[in-house]
Every structure is written in structure tokens, then in C-alpha cells.
Design an enzyme around this catalytic site. Structure first.
Site, PDB file in Angstrom:
ATOM      1  N   HIS A   4       0.838  -1.212   0.000  1.00 45.70           N
ATOM      2  CA  HIS A   4       0.000   0.000   0.000  1.00 45.70           C
ATOM      3  C   HIS A   4       0.879   1.271   0.000  1.00 45.70           C
ATOM      4  O   HIS A   4       0.960   1.977   1.008  1.00 45.70           O
ATOM      5  CB  HIS A   4      -0.861  -0.074   1.261  1.00 45.70           C
ATOM      6  CG  HIS A   4      -1.984   0.894   1.367  1.00 45.70           C
ATOM      7  ND1 HIS A   4      -1.844   2.241   1.172  1.00 45.70           N
ATOM      8  CD2 HIS A   4      -3.277   0.691   1.657  1.00 45.70           C
ATOM      9  CE1 HIS A   4      -3.011   2.822   1.359  1.00 45.70           C
ATOM     10  NE2 HIS A   4      -3.902   1.906   1.652  1.00 45.70           N
ATOM     11  N   GLU A  43      -0.881   1.177  -5.360  1.00 48.66           N
ATOM     12  CA  GLU A  43      -0.601  -0.047  -4.622  1.00 48.66           C
ATOM     13  C   GLU A  43      -0.568  -1.253  -5.557  1.00 48.66           C
ATOM     14  O   GLU A  43      -1.486  -1.452  -6.342  1.00 48.66           O
ATOM     15  CB  GLU A  43      -1.688  -0.259  -3.566  1.00 48.66           C
ATOM     16  CG  GLU A  43      -1.993   1.011  -2.769  1.00 48.66           C
ATOM     17  CD  GLU A  43      -3.271   0.905  -1.950  1.00 48.66           C
ATOM     18  OE1 GLU A  43      -3.591  -0.211  -1.494  1.00 48.66           O
ATOM     19  OE2 GLU A  43      -3.944   1.920  -1.759  1.00 48.66           O
TER      20      GLU A  43
HETATM   21  O1  LIG Z   1      -7.313   3.786   6.695  1.00 52.51           O
HETATM   22  P1  LIG Z   1      -6.707   2.499   6.148  1.00 52.51           P
HETATM   23  O2  LIG Z   1      -7.315   1.262   6.792  1.00 52.51           O
HETATM   24  O3  LIG Z   1      -5.214   2.520   6.225  1.00 52.51           O
HETATM   25  O4  LIG Z   1      -7.121   2.424   4.629  1.00 52.51           O
HETATM   26  C1  LIG Z   1      -6.804   3.457   3.786  1.00 52.51           C
HETATM   27  C2  LIG Z   1      -7.364   3.223   2.380  1.00 52.51           C
HETATM   28  O5  LIG Z   1      -6.648   2.171   1.773  1.00 52.51           O
HETATM   29  C3  LIG Z   1      -6.944   2.024   0.392  1.00 52.51           C
HETATM   30  O6  LIG Z   1      -6.140   1.042  -0.142  1.00 52.51           O
HETATM   31  C4  LIG Z   1      -8.393   1.647   0.234  1.00 52.51           C
HETATM   32  O7  LIG Z   1      -8.712   1.490  -1.125  1.00 52.51           O
HETATM   33  C5  LIG Z   1      -9.256   2.727   0.892  1.00 52.51           C
HETATM   34  O8  LIG Z   1     -10.610   2.375   0.773  1.00 52.51           O
HETATM   35  C6  LIG Z   1      -8.851   2.925   2.336  1.00 52.51           C
HETATM   36  O9  LIG Z   1      -9.589   3.998   2.892  1.00 52.51           O
END
Ligand SMILES: O=P(O)(O)OC[C@H]1O[C@@H](O)[C@H](O)[C@@H](O)[C@@H]1O
Length: 295
Positions: free
Chosen positions: A163, A265
Site C-alpha cells: 500500500h 498499490e
Molecule cells: O485507513 P486504512 O485502513 O489505512 O485504509 C486506507 C485506504 O486504503 C486504500 O487502499 C483503500 O482502497 C481505501 O478504501 C482505504 O480507505
């Protein structure tokens, strides 16, 4: 504890923010810092260049809490758990302390291998037996290889993502090449299926899962750089930026800081499930390289 893996001048371990253990790799390729909680790359400065990754100024650094920025590892599910919304979003790998498995350095690369295996606490969230290895290689590029092995007696399925939060001049002044003509699911419209008609010029908020295993290039006219992201065994590319309104409600994104990143990602997400029989492995790989845009 980390002594056997220390390589003077190349691999060093130290207590990071909030006393979470960190590792710094240095070498001809530059420098990268990794939190052992989550096996999360926090920074990557190629030789003579600025950091490619964004890290929130208000991120929490606490055991069991996700760090906002760098490259969190989403595993063994991406996004919300498909059946149980009570389970932690993006799985548990990003909030668990990993073990150091090996380190290596030569004239070209510096490498670190981190590992995670099933434990009583993982079994409470996910009942399967597994070994997960993240290899981080600092060379001409930064290369991450995430290998899942089924060490149990029954098949299981996973989804996953690296991510990555790229630091950018302005999230609404970018061009991402390589997604054109690919199908995507738009999470902001209840996962409506659409096709990317033109090269993507993000206007946050956006939250999309593209069906593509091809490389993408992030062109940033303000930071005057082009970041190339190559992938292997990754059938999804997720692009996310929350935009001002959603980010204002996120305690771990500093005020206005959402304009400073875009997430691109490498993953296998939504229907791109990976099924592993006993003893089977799957390795997803992502390479990140940068070049300057000349005037
Ligand atoms: O707040 P988190 O759990 O780290 O996620 C952040 C984002 O991560 C992204 O990869 C998702 O597509 C989003 O929907 C999400 O809001």
C-alpha cells in the site's frame, strides 16, 4: 536480538519512534528505513534524491496500530474483510511485529528478509497456518517481494497489497500513465465497474481498484520526477487519495497533508483472490525506481 543481522555500514537496527524497532539499509542505492512492526518501509531515498515516500506527521507509533505512510503490507485480506466487517481493515500483517530472517550486502545491493508465521493471536483473526516473507532489496531500485506459503494442511485464500504512499508535489497535479483502457472498480460509487478512458490525472477523492498487471509511471511536474512502478504476480493496482473532506476526519493525517501523497498499490484485490493449497507459495513483487524530469 538483532546483532546477528547487523552489517556494519549497511544494515543497522535501532529503536524508532515510539520505541518500535526499525532497521536502516544503506548502500550504493541510497537509504531505506523499515519498521519491524508491519515490515513497513518508512522511507526510501535513492542516492542523492529526496524521499520517494510520504509519512504522516501525525502518525501513531504504537504497538498494534497501523503507521500512516510508507508501504504498509495489507495481508491476508485487502480492505474490509469480505465476511466480517468487525475484523481489522487490510488484515493484521501491518500491525504485527515481524521477525528478522536474514540480511545481506554486496557491492550492488543491500537486502533484508522479514518473516511472519501463524501464532495464537493470528489464529484468532485468521485460522490458517502460513509463512509470510517480505524481502526488501535496496539497489538501483527498491524491490519488495512478498511471499506467502501455506504451511498447513488445508487450502486458504488471500488478497493483498503493498500500500505505497508516494510523496508528491500536489495530489491534484499528477499524471499516472499505464492505467488507460483498463477496467476498474470505483469504491466511491459502490464498486461500480468502469473503464479508464484517458491516462489518469487524479482529482481526489478517488479510491479505485484497477484490473491490471502492467507497470505504471507516476509523473510529478512539481517535484520534477517520474516514478516507475513495475509489478510481478500482481493483478490489481489500487489508486487512493481520500481528498480534503475525508482526510479531515482522519486523526493520523495532518491538516492538509493529504495533498502531499498518492497511493499506488501493487496488489491482488477484490475478485483477484490467490488460492494456495498446502505447501504452495505465491510471490508478488514490486520494483520502484525514479528519474528526474529535465527542464
Ligand atoms: O485507513 P486504512 O485502513 O489505512 O485504509 C486506507 C485506504 O486504503 C486504500 O487502499 C483503500 O482502497 C481505501 O478504501 C482505504 O480507505
Amino acid at each position: 536480538m538483532f546483532e546477528p543481522f547487523t552489517l556494519p555500514g549497511r544494515v543497522r537496527f535501532y529503536p524508532g519512534e515510539g520505541q518500535l524497532p526499525e532497521c536502516e539499509l544503506t548502500g550504493p542505492g541510497g537509504r531505506t528505513r523499515i519498521s519491524l512492526q508491519g515490515a513497513q518501509v518508512l522511507s526510501y531515498e535513492p542516492e542523492g534524491q529526496q524521499d520517494l515516500f510520504w509519512l504522516s506527521s501525525t502518525s501513531r507509533y504504537q504497538p498494534g496500530k497501523a503507521i500512516r505512510g510508507g508501504i504498509p503490507v495489507c495481508w491476508p485480506w485487502f480492505g474490509d474483510h469480505p465476511d466480517n466487517p468487525e475484523l481489522p481493515a487490510h488484515g493484521f500483517a501491518r500491525t504485527t511485529l515481524w521477525e528478522v530472517r536474514s540480511s545481506y550486502a554486496d557491492n550492488e545491493v543491500t537486502r533484508l528478509q522479514l518473516g511472519l508465521t501463524d501464532s495464537p493471536s493470528s489464529e484468532q483473526l485468521w485460522p490458517w497456518q502460513f509463512e509470510l516473507i517480505l524481502e526488501i532489496e535496496l539497489g538501483e531500485q527498491l524491490v519488495l517481494s512478498l511471499t506467502t506459503t501455506n504451511t498447513g494442511a488445508q487450502s486458504f485464500i488471500i488478497t493483498e497489497a503493498l500500500h505505497s504512499y508516494y510523496a508528491v508535489g500536489a495530489a491534484d497535479n499528477l499524471r499516472i500513465e499505464g492505467l488507460k483502457a483498463h477496467r476498474y472498480q470505483d469504491k466511491l460509487e459502490d464498486f461500480a465497474v468502469k473503464t479508464q478512458e484517458q491516462e489518469l490525472e487524479p482529482q481526489p477523492p478517488l479510491d479505485r481498484v484497477y484490473d491490471t498487471d502492467e507497470p505504471v509511471t507516476l509523473i510529478d511536474p512539481l517535484l520534477k520526477r517520474r516514478i516507475r512502478i513495475d509489478k510481478e504476480a500482481s493483478a490489481s493496482t489500487i489508486v487512493w487519495n481520500p481528498g480534503a473532506e475525508i482526510a479531515a476526519g482522519m486523526a493520523d493525517v495532518g491538516s492538509g497533508e493529504e495533498t502531499g501523497f498518492i497511493c499506488i498499490e501493487a496488489g491482488n484485490a477484490r475478485e483477484r483472490i490467490i488460492r494456495l493449497a498446502p505447501e504452495e507459495s505465491h510471490c508478488m513483487k514490486m520494483s520502484v525506481g525514479v528519474e528526474a524530469i529535465e527542464d
